[in-house]
Design a protein around this motif. Structure first.
Motif, PDB file in Angstrom:
ATOM      1  N   ARG A  59     -26.733 -50.168   5.736  1.00 38.00           N
ATOM      2  CA  ARG A  59     -27.532 -50.437   6.926  1.00 38.00           C
ATOM      3  C   ARG A  59     -28.052 -51.883   6.928  1.00 38.00           C
ATOM      4  N   GLU A  60     -28.558 -52.282   5.775  1.00 36.12           N
ATOM      5  CA  GLU A  60     -29.085 -53.642   5.601  1.00 36.12           C
ATOM      6  C   GLU A  60     -27.985 -54.683   5.864  1.00 36.12           C
ATOM      7  N   ALA A  61     -26.825 -54.464   5.267  1.00 32.88           N
ATOM      8  CA  ALA A  61     -25.721 -55.428   5.363  1.00 32.88           C
ATOM      9  C   ALA A  61     -25.169 -55.503   6.792  1.00 32.88           C
ATOM     10  N   CYS A  62     -25.062 -54.363   7.455  1.00 33.99           N
ATOM     11  CA  CYS A  62     -24.535 -54.364   8.827  1.00 33.99           C
ATOM     12  C   CYS A  62     -25.507 -55.065   9.769  1.00 33.99           C
ATOM     13  N   ALA A  63     -26.809 -54.794   9.609  1.00 29.44           N
ATOM     14  CA  ALA A  63     -27.814 -55.445  10.461  1.00 29.44           C
ATOM     15  C   ALA A  63     -27.778 -56.957  10.255  1.00 29.44           C
ATOM     16  N   GLN A  64     -27.640 -57.381   8.988  1.00 27.74           N
ATOM     17  CA  GLN A  64     -27.592 -58.801   8.668  1.00 27.74           C
ATOM     18  C   GLN A  64     -26.319 -59.454   9.231  1.00 27.74           C
TER      19      GLN A  64
END
Ligand code: C2E
Ligand code: MG
Ligand code: MG
Ligand code: MG
Length: 246
Positions: A59-64
Motif C-alpha cells: 500500500r505504501e509503495a503504490c501510494a508513493q
C-alpha cells in the motif's frame, strides 16, 4: 510505526535513468537501529506478521509510486511477496483494493516472488499468478537461477520478468561455469519472452558486460543503494534536470 519502506532505483542500462524502483522493507529498531529484512523477515513470517506487513508495504509503495508518476509517467514499482501472502486466498482481492484505493495503474506494479516459492506447488502457483494477472499487474521471478527446480516449468507460469540473482552478476568475470550463468539466464529470458533485470550490479565492468548481453535493466549499488522515499524524490528531480543518477 517502526517499519519503513526504502526504494532502490531500477535503471535502464542504456540511458542509466531510473525507470522504476524496488520497495524494500526496513525496521527502525529503537535500540538496534535500521534493520534489513534478513534480520527480521523470517521472524515476522514465524509470528504470522508477514501477510499484514507485506500488505502495508504494498500500500505504501503504490501510494508513493503514484506521487512519483506525476513527474515520471510510467514509473514502475516492484514489491516483494512473501510465501504466506502468495498462499493467502485473499491476495488478489487485496492487491486489487490497493490499486483501486491508490489509483496506481495496474501495469505499473510488478509483484516479485522467488522461483522456489513459485515452484513449490506449480499448479496452485499458476492459478494464483493468473488470478493476479487478471488485475493487469506484472509478475517477476526474483533471485532467478538460485532455485533451479525445473526450468521446463517456466513456460507454465504467467511470468513477465526475471531478475538475475546478484551472485551470478558478481561471478560474470569468472571463467568458471558459474561465470556464464548470467548470460545463460539472459538466453532463457529471451526464449520465454521474459524481460530480464540484473540484480546487484556493483561496478561499471558488470554494467558494460550486461549491456553487451542486451540486458535492458539493472539495479545495484553501482547506480544507487536503497534509500528513503524523500531521497528518491531528490534523485528523480536531479534526473529530470538532466543529471546522471550517479
Ligand atoms: P531481493 O528482493 O532480492 O532484494 C534485493 C536485495 O539486494 C536487497 O536487500 C538490496 O538492498 C540488495 N542489493 C541491491 N543492490 C545490491 C548490490 O549491488 N550488492 C549487494 N550485495 N546487494 C544489493 P535487502 O533490502 O536486505 O532485502 C533482502 C531480501 O528481503 C529481499 O531480496 C527480499 O527477498 C526480502 N524483502 C525485502 N523487502 C521485502 C518485503 O517488503 N516483503 C517481503 N516478503 N520480502 C522482502
Ligand atoms: Mg526482490
Ligand atoms: Mg533478488
Ligand atoms: Mg534476495
Amino acid at each position: 510505526m517502526q517499519f519503513e519502506v526504502h526504494y532502490q532505483p531500477i535503471v535502464d542500462l542504456n540511458g542509466e535513468l531510473a525507470v522504476g524502483v524496488e520497495a524494500l522493507v526496513r525496521w527502525r529498531h529503537p535500540v538496534r537501529g535500521l534493520l534489513a529484512p534478513g534480520d527480521f523477515i523470517e521472524l515476522a513470517e514465524t509470528l504470522g506478521l508477514m501477510p499484514g506487513l507485506g500488505l502495508w508495504v504494498l500500500r505504501e509503495a503504490c501510494a508513493q509510486a503514484v506521487v512519483w508518476q506525476q513527474d515520471n509517467p510510467g514509473f514502475k514499482v516492484n514489491v516483494n511477496l512473501s510465501a504466506t501472502q502468495l498462499s493467502s486466498p485473499e491476495l488478489t482481492d487485496e492487491v486489487g483494493a490497493v490499486l483501486a484505493d491508490t489509483g496506481l495503474p495496474p501495469n505499473s506494479l510488478v509483484l516479485e516472488l522467488t522461483e522456489s516459492m513459485a515452484l513449490t506447488d506449480l499448479t496452485e502457483s499458476a492459478r494464483v499468478l493468473s488470478s493476479l494477472k487478471t488485475l493487469g499487474v506484472r509478475i517477476a521471478l526474483d533471485d532467478f537461477g538460485t532455485g533451479f527446480s525445473s526450468l521446463s516449468h517456466l513456460g507454465a507460469l504467467p511470468v513477465d520478468v526475471v531478475k538475475i540473482d546478484k551472485s551470478f552478476v558478481a561471478a560474470m568475470r569468472e571463467t568458471t561455469a558459474t561465470g556464464s550463468v548470467a548470460e545463460a539466464v539472459l538466453h532463457i529470458a529471451r526464449t520465454f519472452n521474459l524481460a530480464p533485470v540484473a540484480e546487484g550490479v556493483e561496478d561499471e565492468m558488470q554494467a558494460t558486460l550486461l549491456r553487451e548481453l542486451a540486458c535492458a535493466e539493472a539495479q545495484g549499488y553501482h547506480f544507487a543503494r536503497p534509500m528513503p522515499a524523500a531521497e528518491l524524490t531528490g534523485l528523480l528531480t536531479r534526473q529530470s534536470a538532466g543529471l546522471q543518477i550517479r
